[in-house]
Design a protein around this motif. Sequence first.
Motif, short mmCIF file in Angstrom:
data_model
loop_
_atom_site.label_atom_id
_atom_site.label_comp_id
_atom_site.label_asym_id
_atom_site.label_seq_id
_atom_site.Cartn_x
_atom_site.Cartn_y
_atom_site.Cartn_z
N GLN A 110 0.78 -1.25 -0.06
CA GLN A 110 -0.06 0.27 0.09
C GLN A 110 0.84 1.40 0.09
OE1 GLN A 110 -3.12 0.00 3.08
NE2 GLN A 110 -3.27 -2.09 2.88
N LYS A 111 1.80 1.38 -0.92
CA LYS A 111 2.69 2.42 -0.99
C LYS A 111 3.03 2.74 -2.30
CE LYS A 111 7.66 3.01 0.49
NZ LYS A 111 8.97 2.51 1.09
N LYS A 112 3.36 3.94 -2.64
CA LYS A 112 3.52 4.50 -4.03
C LYS A 112 4.70 4.22 -4.49
CE LYS A 112 4.62 9.01 -4.45
NZ LYS A 112 4.45 10.35 -4.34
N LYS A 113 5.04 3.67 -5.57
CA LYS A 113 6.32 3.28 -5.99
C LYS A 113 6.95 4.44 -7.18
CE LYS A 113 6.46 -0.87 -8.09
NZ LYS A 113 6.12 -1.95 -9.15
N THR A 114 6.04 5.16 -7.77
CA THR A 114 6.38 6.32 -8.42
C THR A 114 5.10 7.32 -8.85
OG1 THR A 114 7.97 6.97 -10.31
CG2 THR A 114 6.32 5.36 -10.83
N PHE A 115 5.56 8.40 -9.27
CA PHE A 115 4.55 9.20 -9.83
C PHE A 115 4.86 9.68 -11.30
CE2 PHE A 115 1.89 13.28 -10.33
CZ PHE A 115 0.75 12.76 -9.83
N ILE A 116 4.10 9.58 -12.13
CA ILE A 116 4.36 10.27 -13.57
C ILE A 116 3.70 11.52 -13.66
CG2 ILE A 116 4.12 10.03 -15.92
CD1 ILE A 116 4.17 6.61 -14.91
N GLU A 117 4.00 12.55 -13.46
CA GLU A 117 3.43 13.95 -13.62
C GLU A 117 3.06 14.12 -15.16
OE1 GLU A 117 4.47 17.58 -11.76
OE2 GLU A 117 5.77 16.80 -10.61
N LEU A 118 1.86 14.76 -15.41
CA LEU A 118 1.27 15.10 -16.83
C LEU A 118 0.89 16.35 -16.86
CD1 LEU A 118 -0.56 11.62 -17.17
CD2 LEU A 118 1.49 12.57 -18.51
N PRO A 119 0.53 17.00 -18.20
CA PRO A 119 0.48 18.40 -18.02
C PRO A 119 -0.99 18.84 -17.86
CG PRO A 119 0.75 17.30 -20.28
CD PRO A 119 0.90 16.31 -19.47
N GLY A 120 -1.72 18.25 -17.37
CA GLY A 120 -3.23 18.50 -17.38
C GLY A 120 -3.91 17.26 -16.58
N ARG A 121 -5.14 17.73 -16.10
CA ARG A 121 -6.03 16.84 -15.16
C ARG A 121 -6.08 15.72 -15.84
NH1 ARG A 121 -10.72 21.05 -12.97
NH2 ARG A 121 -9.18 22.15 -11.52
N THR A 122 -5.65 14.55 -15.23
CA THR A 122 -5.73 13.35 -15.88
C THR A 122 -7.04 12.33 -15.33
OG1 THR A 122 -3.40 13.40 -15.77
CG2 THR A 122 -4.05 11.21 -15.94
N TYR A 123 -7.66 11.72 -16.32
CA TYR A 123 -8.74 10.94 -16.04
C TYR A 123 -8.72 9.43 -16.36
CZ TYR A 123 -11.01 15.55 -14.77
OH TYR A 123 -11.21 16.97 -14.24
N GLY A 124 -9.47 8.91 -17.45
CA GLY A 124 -9.38 7.58 -17.63
C GLY A 124 -7.99 7.11 -17.81
N VAL A 125 -7.74 5.76 -17.59
CA VAL A 125 -6.57 5.38 -17.71
C VAL A 125 -6.73 3.59 -18.13
CG1 VAL A 125 -6.16 4.79 -15.19
CG2 VAL A 125 -4.14 4.97 -16.73
N THR A 126 -5.95 2.98 -18.91
CA THR A 126 -5.99 1.69 -19.31
C THR A 126 -4.68 1.27 -19.66
OG1 THR A 126 -7.36 0.09 -20.71
CG2 THR A 126 -6.46 2.21 -21.69
N LYS A 127 -4.62 -0.14 -19.75
CA LYS A 127 -3.23 -0.77 -19.96
C LYS A 127 -3.72 -1.63 -21.19
CE LYS A 127 0.26 -4.06 -18.38
NZ LYS A 127 -0.12 -4.89 -19.04
N GLU A 128 -2.39 -1.56 -22.17
CA GLU A 128 -2.58 -2.42 -23.34
C GLU A 128 -1.20 -2.80 -23.55
OE1 GLU A 128 -4.34 -4.67 -26.39
OE2 GLU A 128 -5.13 -3.76 -24.64
N GLY A 129 -0.53 -4.05 -23.58
CA GLY A 129 0.79 -4.47 -23.60
C GLY A 129 1.57 -3.97 -22.50
N GLN A 130 2.41 -3.21 -23.14
CA GLN A 130 3.43 -2.74 -22.00
C GLN A 130 3.22 -1.30 -21.93
OE1 GLN A 130 5.69 -4.31 -19.90
NE2 GLN A 130 4.44 -6.18 -20.69
N SER A 131 2.20 -0.55 -22.23
CA SER A 131 2.00 0.84 -22.24
C SER A 131 0.66 1.09 -21.50
CB SER A 131 1.74 1.38 -23.56
OG SER A 131 3.24 1.20 -24.27
N LEU A 132 0.76 2.20 -20.86
CA LEU A 132 -0.60 2.88 -20.16
C LEU A 132 -1.12 3.94 -21.31
CD1 LEU A 132 0.99 3.51 -16.72
CD2 LEU A 132 -0.67 1.68 -17.55
N PHE A 133 -2.27 4.16 -21.10
CA PHE A 133 -2.90 5.15 -21.98
C PHE A 133 -3.86 5.91 -21.12
CE2 PHE A 133 -1.57 1.68 -24.83
CZ PHE A 133 -1.22 2.40 -25.94
N THR A 134 -3.81 6.97 -21.34
CA THR A 134 -4.59 8.05 -20.21
C THR A 134 -5.21 9.29 -21.15
OG1 THR A 134 -4.60 9.17 -17.95
CG2 THR A 134 -2.69 9.21 -19.28
N CYS A 135 -6.23 9.71 -20.51
CA CYS A 135 -6.90 10.97 -21.08
C CYS A 135 -6.47 12.24 -20.33
CB CYS A 135 -8.29 10.91 -21.08
SG CYS A 135 -8.86 9.37 -21.99
#
Length: 543
Positions: free
Chosen positions: A377-402
């Motif tokens: 129950q511990k944060k491993k890392t945080f990926i900052e993005l340039p705006g409010r981040t909503y939906g997220v999914t995984k496909e293969g070895q990548s994450l995709f987010t809005c």
Amino acid sequence: MATNNNVCDVCRQTSTVTHWCLECEEALCSYCIEHHKKRKITRKHKPIPISKYESLPSFITDIHQLCVYHNEIYQLYCSIHDSTVCYKCIKDHGQCGVIPLDDVDNFAKIIDLELRMGNILKNIESIKEERESNMSTIEKHKAEVKTVRKEINKLLDKLEKDIDEKKNECREKIKKITSKLNKRETETVKCRTIVDDIKQNATNLQTFVILKDIEEIITEKEQYLQTGIDNVEVVVDTGLLNIMNIVHDLKTIGTFDIKTHKRFVSQEPSTVTNKLFLKCERIDNISLSLRKEISISHSNSTCIRGCCISPNGQFLFTDRFKCCVYQLNEVCALRNTWLIEPTLGYGIVCVDAHTVVISSGIHCFKPGLAILNLQLQKKKTFIELPGRTYGVTKEGQSLFTCVQNQGIYEINLTDFKTTRIIRCDITSSSHIAVYSDKIYYTDNNEDCVICCDREGLRIWTFKDVSVLQNPRGIAVDDGNVFVVGEMTDNMIAISSDGNSYRELLTKHQGLSSPSAIFVDRKKKNILVANTGTKAFLYNFSFH
């Protein structure tokens, strides 16, 4: 191909062969073809007339239906080795992506290739027309040169005519003046002759009288010359000197050359290049079976925005109000509730059995994705993005987010490299799903679902406010799209082409402002969560 098409491969009789069975790779006579159609094992075969078979090119007839190693029919395809295999070959392809050939939609591939070939022919015709227009352009410029030459010739012809007219006028004036001068010249010469005579032969008296008369004549001639004689001066300005100077400086009038360069055509991209078309099950054939009704929390102030099932069967839900994740075990008993700061908690997806990714939602001070360890129950890392981040999914070895107002981002899970793959003015609260080479996301401002390729080229848009309003969670299985409508209290399935839909769950099945959905493609499970405390686990199948 049969070595002797005059012999039936079944009865071995020398008779007229009428058909060829592609599946059996056998020639059939008129008698055997009837039995072939009736036998249970071959009744679904589609023999073709022998004449049509003989007209097929060799690259088709040389493709064998039977495995060269096991003499079994090829019924599978190995995507790793790009080869057809039989069921006995599976032991050699255990770790490969083997799929049944019956699941490959050849018809859809044919349509795709026909469209692409049509585009090629259209572009070729367009290029040919452009090249032919080059000759028209040359003829046009040649006509322009002729026109300019004609106009210049007109000006020169007029100048030449004007010169001739002035020449004649000048000749007449000179003729009149010359006539008067000739008369006075004659009279003067005559006076000179008289003077010569009187010098030798006249007396002083005669000389005095004659010289007086001659002097009067000479005085008149002098006065004529002194009073001025009409002078004819030719004033000429043809402009030719200026023209010659211009021509000398120009050296040439215009230039003409032929240059060759590459002309790139815009070929409509295929969404399935080098990929198989897999048959999509029809949404009309979807059947749902309720497995569990889940109570997420006993609190009344919940706002569920994301849900998923971990590989080891744990149920996970994000609560935006409490900024936490609810973790339920496989029997749906609450196991843990843990805070997920700095995110507020929106979308959630499992990377593996022990790692989840949670988007920050409306958090505007530190938007992005938090990667958390479930066990610690511990944060491993945080990926900052340039705006409010909503939906997220995984496909293969990548994450995709809005990312609101920015577009769709892809994050490589190996090095966490972030790339904006689609630039668009994406709305808040958009959810996302990825399947094969397509991306699907919701737009709750426009009440629609959008399907595009990974370059952002829109393939279709589904919008029908009578059945779907404020779309939230979205998931995909075999090309069919599942999406929940928060304001319509339902879950619908949209066909893979976006042209049709089917309402699968409504408020009669307990849906009340549903906000999240998750599809387990392997186990064929659908998890649907309301904004409140209820969620439902369904098993789905195609009949």
